[in-house]
Structures are given as structure tokens and as C-alpha cells.
Design a protein around this motif. Structure first.
Motif, PDB file in Angstrom:
ATOM      1  N   LEU A 255       0.873  -1.180  -0.015  1.00 20.37           N
ATOM      2  CA  LEU A 255       0.099   0.140   0.186  1.00 20.37           C
ATOM      3  C   LEU A 255       0.894   1.221   0.060  1.00 20.37           C
ATOM      4  CD1 LEU A 255      -2.562  -0.743   2.718  1.00 20.37           C
ATOM      5  CD2 LEU A 255      -2.888  -1.301   0.530  1.00 20.37           C
ATOM      6  N   SER A 256       0.716   2.378  -1.042  1.00 25.33           N
ATOM      7  CA  SER A 256       1.278   3.401  -1.001  1.00 25.33           C
ATOM      8  C   SER A 256       0.324   4.432  -1.071  1.00 25.33           C
ATOM      9  CB  SER A 256       2.457   3.424  -1.957  1.00 25.33           C
ATOM     10  OG  SER A 256       1.980   3.476  -3.196  1.00 25.33           O
ATOM     11  N   ASP A 257       0.467   5.672  -0.422  1.00 23.20           N
ATOM     12  CA  ASP A 257      -0.373   6.919  -0.526  1.00 23.20           C
ATOM     13  C   ASP A 257      -2.035   6.502  -0.575  1.00 23.20           C
ATOM     14  OD1 ASP A 257       2.009   8.887  -1.256  1.00 23.20           O
ATOM     15  OD2 ASP A 257       2.295   7.302  -2.757  1.00 23.20           O
ATOM     16  N   THR A 258      -2.300   5.642   0.253  1.00 27.47           N
ATOM     17  CA  THR A 258      -3.635   5.154   0.345  1.00 27.47           C
ATOM     18  C   THR A 258      -4.068   5.462   1.652  1.00 27.47           C
ATOM     19  OG1 THR A 258      -3.296   3.320  -1.227  1.00 27.47           O
ATOM     20  CG2 THR A 258      -4.848   3.027   0.511  1.00 27.47           C
ATOM     21  N   SER A 259      -5.419   5.792   1.855  1.00 25.06           N
ATOM     22  CA  SER A 259      -6.286   6.057   2.945  1.00 25.06           C
ATOM     23  C   SER A 259      -7.226   4.951   3.169  1.00 25.06           C
ATOM     24  CB  SER A 259      -7.114   7.430   2.983  1.00 25.06           C
ATOM     25  OG  SER A 259      -7.724   7.621   1.875  1.00 25.06           O
ATOM     26  N   ILE A 285       3.189  -0.901   4.035  1.00 22.13           N
ATOM     27  CA  ILE A 285       2.305   0.420   4.204  1.00 22.13           C
ATOM     28  C   ILE A 285       3.005   1.744   4.204  1.00 22.13           C
ATOM     29  CG2 ILE A 285       0.626   1.576   5.643  1.00 22.13           C
ATOM     30  CD1 ILE A 285       0.210  -1.121   6.980  1.00 22.13           C
ATOM     31  N   CYS A 288       0.543   6.268   4.026  1.00 26.44           N
ATOM     32  CA  CYS A 288      -0.876   6.186   4.129  1.00 26.44           C
ATOM     33  C   CYS A 288      -1.323   6.760   5.251  1.00 26.44           C
ATOM     34  CB  CYS A 288      -0.827   4.450   4.191  1.00 26.44           C
ATOM     35  SG  CYS A 288      -0.692   3.686   2.603  1.00 26.44           S
ATOM     36  N   SER A 316       3.656   7.002   7.779  1.00 24.11           N
ATOM     37  CA  SER A 316       2.273   6.907   7.825  1.00 24.11           C
ATOM     38  C   SER A 316       1.678   7.428   8.912  1.00 24.11           C
ATOM     39  CB  SER A 316       1.910   5.393   7.587  1.00 24.11           C
ATOM     40  OG  SER A 316       2.205   4.899   6.171  1.00 24.11           O
TER      41      SER A 316
END
Length: 494
Positions: A255-259, A285, A288, A316
Motif C-alpha cells: 500500500l502506498s499513498d492510500t487512505s 504500508i 498512508c 504513515s
């Protein structure tokens, strides 16, 4: 049917807009076989699909017309294209938006593509469509590799709270969800990508990758959001799932740059990495934001030991989980290989992170920890033995309702003997402050906590009344020497 590739490329090249979707489409068309055709579809269309003025209007007709490698253009319309779309190998599905509204797909019939919105195939690509109100998964890929989703918005998926045909140890049948990839063939390696997508209100699972039967499943998710959704009983309420079950099975989710947030049931978890029966699950992660959820922000679980779970978290924010912002645990279920049960490993590595406000929502405030690493009793008998590794560096750990970081389990809650697991904990260059009753709690005699060089809220270092030693734990297990002398040296200024 004669190929329309050249005509379609000229149409897009003549525009002055270089939208990423159009660029991706050109790449897809350029790499498509020479015999590939372009088809047009629109909800309630009545044509043969050979031109934009004569779009296909039914899922069944689209299935019958297209061949592997073809391009399907979904045109805008007032209604959703019902019945779902089952892609063939190498096919591209592109939605042409009207203003800011993408053309939509739904599936209200479980007898048509099992109620899924889009069913993927090897090498298939989906660009710029909205998938809503499906009975089963919004997007489903089973044993597919090379699939790519870009600009896909999934909303209200799995309305029937339906299940796939896959079953795993401990958790049982795997439900449908927003975007789900299942790998079920022994020895096969699959890899798929999700970029700039959204998943909203998906029952059971927002985005998931599952590996069974000795295969490998890698899923890369970037610049995406997974928000809200209901629980599929008894245990499925996850924003992101990385699950591996069975000997040699391995799942890796990046996961990258994910909310992720909004899974607010008592089973709600933003990210679950789960391995059982000699499998391995890995989650990375990066950059995030994990927000409110009913139970755990990040949960790493090893079950039916031996099993391995590794979680890396970089730059994150993990905040406002109902119970644990970060949890790592080994379940005391019957081992899949008793002679190797001790090989189980739960590893969590956090760098440049903000971890705060555990216990902000839900009913678990009294047991809310920012980080909790310990075994869990899931059945009769003693705790399962295993190894735990925790590294937290250059991070902020603050304002948990109960404890900043708790290591080990004394067994009193389950009326069993205390934890005999092996723990190696390294805390370095952090700001660990303002956590409920204590900053550090140790309840395992086999824990070694290297907590040198941290900011504890005062230049005098970690106060003895901010440490809780439980059962057989001793002060000799904790080294909090060489404290940072001011807040700016740690991550307190983040």
C-alpha cells in the motif's frame, strides 16, 4: 470484424487533452494483437456494438461479441450497465466520462456473472468506470495475473453479503467485497495492480488479496482509498486484507499513498495481515493514513502455527482505532505442524510514523493500546509459543486511552498460564508520551525491550510510574537509558 485500433488512436491523438486514462488506453491498444477489435457498450443500447452510435446494451450480448484482446468502450448513460462485465484475457474496459461522471456498471442478478460487477482475466485492464450496487464483488479476479485497475470507483459492493467459493482455515468462507483477488492454484504466482481507485461501503472486504493451496498473490495498491463498509459475520470487516492459508502459500500487499477508515463494527480493521497453516502474509504500508475503525488499525495474525506475518510501515499515520492502532498476535489454535509450531513469527517494523489516539471510538477504550504485541487465546489450552519482533523508530506514539506499547499477555483474562513467547523490541528516536496509564507495559518474561534514546515527555527520561510490569516481568528486561533531552529530538514535533 475489422480492427478499429488505428481509427480510435487517431481520435484520441487529435485531442489536446493528455489525460492519464487516454494515455493508458493508447498503450493498451498499441500492445493489443493486430486482430483486436473495439466494441462500444451503453446501458439500454440496442445496437451491435461496432460503432459509438450503435452500442451493445446487454451483458450477454457483449460476452458473445468480444474476443480476447479486444477493447470495450463503455459510453455514458443515464442508467448503469446491468449484469456485469466478464473480461477475457488481454481485454481492456474503458469508461468515457461525461463531465465528472463516469459511466457505471452494476449487477443485480447473482445468476449473471455470480452478481459481480467486473470479472477480470489475465492481462485485463479497467480504466475510468464506476461500479455500484453489485450483489457480489465490485471487481473480482480469480487466479488472474497482470490485471490493472486505474480510476475505478466501487460503491456499495456485496449488497447481498454474499460469499465466494473460497474457504480458509479459522475464518471460514471468504466473502465478496469491493475489489478482491483470489489465488487458488498450487504453485502459481500472480501479481495485480490497483491505482487511483476508490472503494466505498463494501460489505466484508474493501480491497483484498488471498492466497490458498501453495500459490503466491502479490497486490500493489497506490493512491487509492477504501472507506466504510459493513461486517459480514462472524469476522469479516476489513478495509484491506492480505491473507495466506496453507503450506507455501504467500500473500504480499503493498500500500502506498492510500487512505483507509470507517470500518466501525466491533470487528472493524483497517488492515489485516493473516497467515495460517505454514503460510506467509506480508503487508507494506507507505505514506498512508489509517483512520477510525471499530477494532484495529493494523492487525497482524499468525494462526494454526507455524505461520509468518511481516508488516512494514513507513511514513504513515495510524490513528483512532477502537482498540489497537497496531496489533501483532499468535492464536492458540491447534497447530498445522506441532513439531514446527515454535517457528511462527510476527514482525512489525514502523519508521517515521504517527501512532495516536487508540480508543477514540467504540467500546474497547479500557483495553486500548497504541501498539499491542502478545498471543491471543482463541480456544482451550495454553498460549501458542512463537517469536515477536517489534521495531519502532523516529515515530510518535501518543495519547492511547490505556497504554502506549504493551508487550506480552499474563493469561489472567483467559485463566491460563502466562505468555512464554520470545520478544525482541527496539524503540529508538521516538516521542512516546501522554498515553493513558503508562507508556510501556511488559507482561512477558521472555521480552527484551531496548528503549534507549527516546523522548518520554521530560528531560529526566522515562519515569518509573509510567512503566507497568505484570506477572513475571522484571525491570532488567527494559533499557530506557540515554533519553532524548528535548522534544524536537524525537518525533514529538510531527
Amino acid at each position: 470484424m475489422k480492427s478499429n485500433n488505428s481509427r480510435l488512436q487517431m481520435r484520441f491523438k487529435s485531442t489536446n487533452t493528455f489525460h492519464p486514462i487516454l494515455i493508458a488506453l493508447l498503450v493498451a491498444i498499441s500492445s493489443a494483437p493486430a486482430h483486436a477489435a473495439v466494441w462500444y457498450a451503453r446501458a439500454k443500447g440496442t445496437g451491435d456494438g461496432k460503432a459509438a452510435t450503435s452500442p451493445i446494451g446487454s451483458s450477454a450480448a457483449l460476452d458473445a461479441a468480444t474476443k480476447p484482446g479486444d477493447v470495450i468502450i463503455l459510453l455514458p448513460g443515464e442508467a448503469s450497465f446491468d449484469g456485469g462485465v466478464a473480461l477475457k484475457p488481454g481485454q481492456t474496459l474503458l469508461g468515457l466520462a461525461e463531465g465528472n461522471r463516469k459511466p457505471s456498471i452494476t449487477n443485480t442478478d447473482t445468476n449473471r456473472h455470480d452478481g459481480n460487477g467486473v470479472v477480470l482475466a489475465n492481462g485485463s485492464k479497467v480504466f475510468d468506470v464506476r461500479i455500484e450496487g453489485t450483489k457480489a464483488s465490485g471487481v473480482l479476479g480469480v487466479d488472474v495475473s497482470g490485471a490493472f485497475l486505474l480510476g475505478v470507483d466501487v460503491q456499495d459492493a456485496n449488497q447481498s453479503t454474499n460469499f465466494t467459493s473460497a474457504t480458509v482455515n479459522v475464518l471460514g468462507r471468504i466473502p465478496h467485497g469491493g475489489i478482491l483477488f483470489l489465488a487458488t492454484q498450487s504453485g502459481k504466482e500472480v501479481q495485480n495492480r490497483v491505482h487511483e481507485c476508490t472503494v466505498t461501503i463494501a460489505a466484508g472486504i474493501g480491497i483484498g488479496a488471498v492466497a490458498l493451496s501453495g500459490d503466491s498473490n502479490r497486490l500493489v495498491v497506490s493512491h487509492t482509498s477504501a472507506d466504510k463498509g459493513g461486517c459480514v459475520p462472524p469476522l469479516f470487516d476489513m478495509g484491506i486484507l492480505a491473507l495466506a492459508d496453507g503450506r507455501s502459500s504467500e500473500t504480499q500487499v503493498e500500500l502506498s499513498d492510500t487512505s483507509v477508515g470507517g470500518r466501525l463494527s466491533e470487528q472493524g480493521r483497517n488492515v489485516l495481515a493473516f497467515a495460517s497453516a505454514d503460510a506467509k502474509a506480508t503487508a507494506r504500508i507507505e505514506r498512508c493514513t489509517l483512520r477510525e475503525c471499530g477494532q484495529d488499525g493494523v492487525c497482524a495474525v499468525a494462526a494454526m502455527v507455524p505461520a509468518t506475518v511481516e508488516v512494514q510501515i513507513r511514513n504513515s499515520t495510524i490513528e483512532r482505532a477502537g482498540q489497537m492502532n497496531i496489533e501483532g498476535t499468535i492464536l492458540n489454535l491447534p497447530p498445522s505442524d506441532p513439531a514446527r509450531a515454535h517457528e511462527s513469527l510476527v514482525s512489525i517494523d514502523a519508521l517515521d510514523c504517527t501512532i495516536r489516539d487508540a480508543g477514540a471510538v467504540g467500546p474497547f477504550r479500557a483495553d486500548a493500546h497504541n501498539i499491542w504485541l502478545a498471543p491471543t487465546s482463541f480456544g482451550p489450552g495454553p498460549f501458542a509459543k512463537g517469536r515477536y519482533l517489534l521495531s519502532v523508530r523516529n515515530s510518535t506514539v501518543t495519547k492511547a486511552h490505556r497504554t502506549g506499547i504493551e508487550i506480552g499477555n499474563d493469561g489472567r483474562e483467559f485463566k491460563i498460564a502466562s505468555d512464554e513467547g520470545e520478544y525482541q523490541v527496539i524503540l529508538r528516536d521516538n516521542a512516546i508520551t501522554d498515553n493513558g496509564s503508562s507508556e510501556i507495559a511488559i507482561a512477558a518474561a521472555g521480552a527484551l525491550v531496548d528503549a534507549r534514546q527516546n523522548w518520554w515527555g521530560t528531560a529526566t527520561g522515562l519515569a518509573t510510574n509510567r512503566v507497568v510490569l505484570i506477572d513475571k516481568a522484571q525491570w532488567s528486561q527494559l533499557d530506557a537509558s540515554h533519553p532524548l533531552l528535548n522534544q524536537k529530538d524525537g518525533r514529538g514535533s510531527r
